[in-house]
Design a protein around this motif. Structure first.
Motif, mmCIF file in Angstrom:
data_model
loop_
_atom_site.group_PDB
_atom_site.id
_atom_site.type_symbol
_atom_site.label_atom_id
_atom_site.label_comp_id
_atom_site.label_asym_id
_atom_site.label_seq_id
_atom_site.Cartn_x
_atom_site.Cartn_y
_atom_site.Cartn_z
ATOM 1 N N GLY A 14 20.798 14.902 10.749
ATOM 2 C CA GLY A 14 21.807 14.381 11.655
ATOM 3 C C GLY A 14 23.027 13.925 10.876
ATOM 4 O O GLY A 14 22.996 13.817 9.639
ATOM 5 N N ILE A 15 24.092 13.665 11.589
ATOM 6 C CA ILE A 15 25.315 13.136 10.996
ATOM 7 C C ILE A 15 25.507 11.708 11.528
ATOM 8 O O ILE A 15 25.680 11.505 12.730
ATOM 9 N N TRP A 16 25.496 10.735 10.616
ATOM 10 C CA TRP A 16 25.485 9.315 10.990
ATOM 11 C C TRP A 16 26.796 8.653 10.602
ATOM 12 O O TRP A 16 27.319 8.882 9.512
ATOM 13 N N ARG A 17 27.314 7.831 11.502
ATOM 14 C CA ARG A 17 28.480 7.008 11.212
ATOM 15 C C ARG A 17 28.093 5.554 11.450
ATOM 16 O O ARG A 17 27.859 5.145 12.594
ATOM 17 N N ASP A 21 34.871 2.857 11.656
ATOM 18 C CA ASP A 21 35.782 3.159 10.555
ATOM 19 C C ASP A 21 35.089 3.801 9.362
ATOM 20 O O ASP A 21 35.729 4.114 8.361
ATOM 21 N N ALA A 22 33.774 3.975 9.435
ATOM 22 C CA ALA A 22 33.021 4.481 8.287
ATOM 23 C C ALA A 22 33.074 6.008 8.228
ATOM 24 O O ALA A 22 33.305 6.691 9.231
ATOM 25 N N GLN A 23 32.869 6.549 7.030
ATOM 26 C CA GLN A 23 32.814 8.000 6.846
ATOM 27 C C GLN A 23 31.481 8.534 7.359
ATOM 28 O O GLN A 23 30.433 7.919 7.179
ATOM 29 N N ARG A 24 31.535 9.679 8.037
ATOM 30 C CA ARG A 24 30.316 10.299 8.533
ATOM 31 C C ARG A 24 29.508 10.848 7.356
ATOM 32 O O ARG A 24 30.055 11.384 6.414
ATOM 33 N N ARG A 25 28.186 10.725 7.419
ATOM 34 C CA ARG A 25 27.329 11.199 6.327
ATOM 35 C C ARG A 25 26.076 11.841 6.894
ATOM 36 O O ARG A 25 25.609 11.521 7.982
ATOM 37 N N GLU A 26 25.536 12.770 6.130
ATOM 38 C CA GLU A 26 24.337 13.478 6.533
ATOM 39 C C GLU A 26 23.111 12.639 6.225
ATOM 40 O O GLU A 26 22.997 12.051 5.143
ATOM 41 N N ALA A 34 7.859 4.067 17.615
ATOM 42 C CA ALA A 34 8.801 3.412 18.526
ATOM 43 C C ALA A 34 10.207 3.398 17.975
ATOM 44 O O ALA A 34 11.093 2.800 18.572
ATOM 45 N N THR A 35 10.412 4.034 16.836
ATOM 46 C CA THR A 35 11.726 3.991 16.206
ATOM 47 C C THR A 35 12.134 5.360 15.710
ATOM 48 O O THR A 35 11.291 6.236 15.485
ATOM 49 N N LEU A 36 13.431 5.518 15.525
ATOM 50 C CA LEU A 36 14.002 6.676 14.850
ATOM 51 C C LEU A 36 14.529 6.173 13.511
ATOM 52 O O LEU A 36 15.411 5.307 13.469
ATOM 53 N N VAL A 37 13.978 6.701 12.414
ATOM 54 C CA VAL A 37 14.357 6.233 11.078
ATOM 55 C C VAL A 37 15.418 7.166 10.512
ATOM 56 O O VAL A 37 15.252 8.386 10.508
ATOM 57 N N LEU A 38 16.525 6.588 10.023
ATOM 58 C CA LEU A 38 17.611 7.325 9.393
ATOM 59 C C LEU A 38 17.533 7.082 7.897
ATOM 60 O O LEU A 38 17.616 5.933 7.446
ATOM 61 N N SER A 39 17.359 8.162 7.112
ATOM 62 C CA SER A 39 17.154 8.028 5.674
ATOM 63 C C SER A 39 18.187 8.817 4.894
ATOM 64 O O SER A 39 18.718 9.831 5.380
ATOM 65 N N GLU A 40 18.447 8.370 3.652
ATOM 66 C CA GLU A 40 19.360 9.073 2.757
ATOM 67 C C GLU A 40 18.754 10.418 2.374
ATOM 68 O O GLU A 40 17.563 10.510 2.088
ATOM 69 N N VAL A 41 19.560 11.471 2.369
ATOM 70 C CA VAL A 41 19.051 12.830 2.169
ATOM 71 C C VAL A 41 18.430 13.000 0.793
ATOM 72 O O VAL A 41 17.336 13.543 0.655
ATOM 73 N N ARG A 42 19.109 12.546 -0.255
ATOM 74 C CA ARG A 42 18.643 12.825 -1.612
ATOM 75 C C ARG A 42 17.453 11.950 -2.016
ATOM 76 O O ARG A 42 16.451 12.448 -2.520
#
Length: 339
Positions: A14-17, A21-26, A34-42
């Protein structure tokens, strides 16, 4: 509330902001109980945990799907993956079904089930067909499709540039850069570079005529290899042409000629979105190429590409190996002179 068993260990990109004002990142998305976890790709480090019941979709029925952790403006997430979208929608449908609705509970439950089944049929199956076709296509077929695409492109741009010395320089450049089997220069109608199935890259005349260093054309090729879409060239093409084209490739080994022509025109007119600076800098470092010449080719002021310039892995020092020798670079710059 728990996610459905068929979506256990479901992951997607996904693409997260983080805020307005933040830069979009993958990021990597992982569907939990019960949650959706957003993690750093590398590194895989968790960046955020979103409550599935609290998630809010801001553009129902549109693609890419845009989700937010709440009704409040600011933080948002773009999701292209149809399976992940269907999973989130299915969880929300279950939540709605579990809420008390006096006199309508049975109808709501039936409607939620039908909605979930329809979502899977509508979104998951076409996506799965495209994924499978792109995954199982042999390398020889990918090369053939890449050559057919090039043939369609030259109908709109003119024949690819050739000269004895220029062709040798292109071969040397392909050997110098990782993941390249061949490179072609188109005389007009193309700016930058495009990656085709089979490992071929086509570059525009602008990448070699104006710059004074071969790092620029190398940079465009590296950027094309690491576009923000993050997809393999054949997958991107089949996703654009649709599941019918993917099914035809699986059953007959061919693609519709009209689809090839349409996609070739699309490639010329719409470059893939550039990846973020961290991804590009990693790719430049692995390729042993300075990022600064490419950055200034994008923006001569350097303002919009400051990250590529300041964090250039070879800033102020020579790369481990020249991209091309001086004589090769001169020959490459002259490759279109007879056209």
């Amino acid at each position: 509330m728990t996610a459905l068993s068929e979506y256990e260990r479901l992951e997607a990109i996904g693409i997260w902001r983080p805020d307005a004002d933040a830069q979009r990142r993958e990021v990597i998305l992982s569907l939990g109980d019960a949650t959706l976890v957003l993690s750093e790709v590398r590194s895989g480090t968790a960046l955020a945990h979103w409550s599935l019941p609290a998630m809010h979709r801001r553009n129902p029925g549109k693609r890419p799907a845009i989700f937010a952790p709440s009704e409040e403006p600011g933080e948002e997430l773009e999701v292209e993956d149809e399976t992940m979208i269907a999973a989130i929608e299915k969880v929300h449908a279950m939540i709605a079904a579990q809420r008390p609705h006096p006199g309508r509970l049975r109808g709501v439950l039936i409607g939620a089930v039908l909605l979930a089944v329809g979502a899977v049929a509508l979104f998951w199956l076409p996506s799965a067909l495209v994924d499978h076709a792109a995954r199982v296509a042999p390398q020889a077929k990918r090369v053939e499709i890449g050559r057919k695409l090039l043939s369609e492109m030259v109908k709109m741009t003119g024949a690819a540039c050739h000269s004895p010395g220029g062709d040798r320089a292109l071969s040397a450049l392909a050997e110098r850069l990782p993941g390249q089997s061949a490179i072609a220069v188109l005389p007009q109608a193309l700016e930058g570079a495009r990656l085709l199935p089979g490992g071929m890259t086509v570059v525009g005349r602008d990448t070699i005529n104006g710059p004074d260093t071969p790092e620029v054309v190398a940079g465009y090729i590296i950027a094309a290899q690491n576009s923000a879409a993050g997809e393999r060239p054949l997958h991107r093409m089949l996703d654009r042409l649709g599941p019918a084209a993917a099914l035809r490739l699986l059953t007959t080994g061919d693609l519709p000629e009209s689809g090839l022509a349409e996609y070739a025109q699309d490639l010329l007119q719409r470059p893939p979105a550039r990846a973020d600076s961290d991804t590009l800098l990693r790719a430049f470092r692995e390729a042993g190429v300075s990022a600064t010449p490419y950055a200034y080719a994008l923006d001569p002021t350097g303002e919009s590409v400051l990250g590529l310039i300041e964090a250039d892995p070879f800033k102020g020092q020579p790369a481990p190996k020249p991209v091309l020798e001086d004589a090769q670079w001169v020959a490459l710059q002259d490759i279109c002179s007879a056209q």
